[in-house]
Design a protein around this motif. Structure first.
Motif, PDB file in Angstrom:
ATOM      1  N   SER A 120      36.589  61.871  55.042  1.00 22.94           N
ATOM      2  CA  SER A 120      37.332  61.501  56.109  1.00 22.94           C
ATOM      3  C   SER A 120      37.304  62.406  57.003  1.00 22.94           C
ATOM      4  O   SER A 120      37.547  63.639  56.987  1.00 22.94           O
ATOM      5  CB  SER A 120      38.632  61.189  55.720  1.00 22.94           C
ATOM      6  N   ILE A 123      41.669  62.558  58.269  1.00 22.34           N
ATOM      7  CA  ILE A 123      42.770  62.626  57.397  1.00 22.34           C
ATOM      8  C   ILE A 123      43.573  64.071  57.629  1.00 22.34           C
ATOM      9  O   ILE A 123      44.859  64.197  57.288  1.00 22.34           O
ATOM     10  CB  ILE A 123      42.531  62.457  55.891  1.00 22.34           C
ATOM     11  N   SER A 143      39.690  53.635  65.133  1.00 29.27           N
ATOM     12  CA  SER A 143      40.323  53.774  63.595  1.00 29.27           C
ATOM     13  C   SER A 143      41.579  53.511  63.408  1.00 29.27           C
ATOM     14  O   SER A 143      42.091  52.665  62.695  1.00 29.27           O
ATOM     15  CB  SER A 143      39.907  55.057  62.853  1.00 29.27           C
ATOM     16  N   VAL A 154      44.272  53.501  55.646  1.00 34.84           N
ATOM     17  CA  VAL A 154      42.975  54.407  55.722  1.00 34.84           C
ATOM     18  C   VAL A 154      42.736  54.727  57.176  1.00 34.84           C
ATOM     19  O   VAL A 154      42.884  54.265  58.194  1.00 34.84           O
ATOM     20  CB  VAL A 154      41.777  53.484  55.525  1.00 34.84           C
ATOM     21  N   ASP A 156      40.365  57.046  58.432  1.00 35.00           N
ATOM     22  CA  ASP A 156      38.893  56.874  59.093  1.00 35.00           C
ATOM     23  C   ASP A 156      38.191  55.601  58.465  1.00 35.00           C
ATOM     24  O   ASP A 156      37.443  55.575  57.537  1.00 35.00           O
ATOM     25  CB  ASP A 156      38.208  58.208  58.424  1.00 35.00           C
ATOM     26  N   ALA A 159      34.066  55.522  58.481  1.00 33.94           N
ATOM     27  CA  ALA A 159      33.510  56.455  57.837  1.00 33.94           C
ATOM     28  C   ALA A 159      32.318  55.872  57.066  1.00 33.94           C
ATOM     29  O   ALA A 159      32.423  54.838  56.383  1.00 33.94           O
ATOM     30  CB  ALA A 159      34.609  57.311  56.812  1.00 33.94           C
ATOM     31  N   GLU A 201      41.233  59.257  50.493  1.00 31.15           N
ATOM     32  CA  GLU A 201      40.513  60.085  51.350  1.00 31.15           C
ATOM     33  C   GLU A 201      40.367  61.494  51.001  1.00 31.15           C
ATOM     34  O   GLU A 201      41.294  62.178  50.886  1.00 31.15           O
ATOM     35  CB  GLU A 201      41.020  59.722  53.130  1.00 31.15           C
TER      36      GLU A 201
END
Length: 244
Positions: A120, A123, A143, A154, A156, A159, A201
């Motif tokens: 990530s 994060i 995102s 979540v 990212d 990703a 993440e």
């Protein structure tokens, strides 16, 4: 063998040999499957030459023309399931993902209880190097938008550096994954969550490619922005298989 890294390629001759060598130099053993979409620059020829050096560790699937990131990974996932790999990784060829971080993703799934581990960028703040500010903001807020629309935690969502346990890929109905571009990454994470899997993440630093040409485009982002609405609506009418 437990661990397979899937690397989709299109015109990555400047990077592919180095990325393969670095992954194979890691302290635990990974196999690599390259999915090449007919690269005119000879990427596949480099991989096939290296296969003589790395017999039984390096593999390639060659496809005709550019068929999209999502279909490349679906092809790779099915191959990984067929060959009984326990941990299956997505990774770019261009060193934007540090191969050393494969160890962190593996650890999250093998030792920390994750079914899906995401490398990530967001994060722990914004960990992106050498991106223009406009692209950083577009990615970060895209995102955030996805997270809000889909109702997932979540950070990212787009990703592309991910580890899946095999049971996740066996449970997700891969032929029902619809998106071809970067929205594929969103759909996979959302589906894994809806199937009841534990998604974790792991912080990484994303470094923009130095060699080769980026495959990112405005169309890719529009697919993601509009696609998540369709994804959310369709999820109201779909029964997701649950993890065993």
């Amino acid at each position: 063998m437990e661990r397979l890294v899937i690397i989709p390629t299109y015109n990555e001759k400047e990077n592919i040999e180095n990325i393969i060598n670095v992954v194979f130099d890691l302290p635990i053993v990974y196999h690599i499957l390259v999915i090449d979409d007919g690269s005119p620059d000879g990427t596949a020829d480099i991989v096939k030459r290296m296969m003589k050096q790395y017999a039984d560790r390096l593999f390639i699937i060659e496809r005709e023309g550019k068929q999209g990131l999502g279909t490349a990974y679906i092809t790779g996932f099915k191959w990984a399931i067929e060959h009984k790999y326990e941990y299956v990784f997505e990774m770019d060829a261009d060193f934007s993902h540090n191969p050393q971080d494969l160890l962190k993703l593996y650890d999250a799934c093998a030792n920390e209880g994750a079914d899906v581990a995401i490398g990530s960028r967001y994060i722990t703040g914004v960990n992106v190097v050498n991106w223009p500010m406009g692209r950083v903001l577009m990615s970060y807020f895209a995102s955030k938008y996805v997270r809000t629309v889909l109702g997932i935690s979540v950070r990212d969502t787009t990703a592309g550096f991910v580890c899946y346990r095999r049971k996740v890929l066996e449970t997700i109905e891969l032929d029902k994954i619809r998106f071809k571009g970067y929205a594929f990454q969103i759909e996979m994470k959302f589906t894994a969550i809806r199937c009841g899997f534990n998604v974790k993440e792991v912080p990484i630093i994303f470094i923009n490619r130095v060699l080769g040409t980026s495959k990112m485009s405005g169309g890719i982002f529009s697919e993601a922005l509009l696609g998540v609405i369709r994804l959310k609506i369709s999820s109201w009418f779909r029964k997701y298989p649950q993890k065993g």
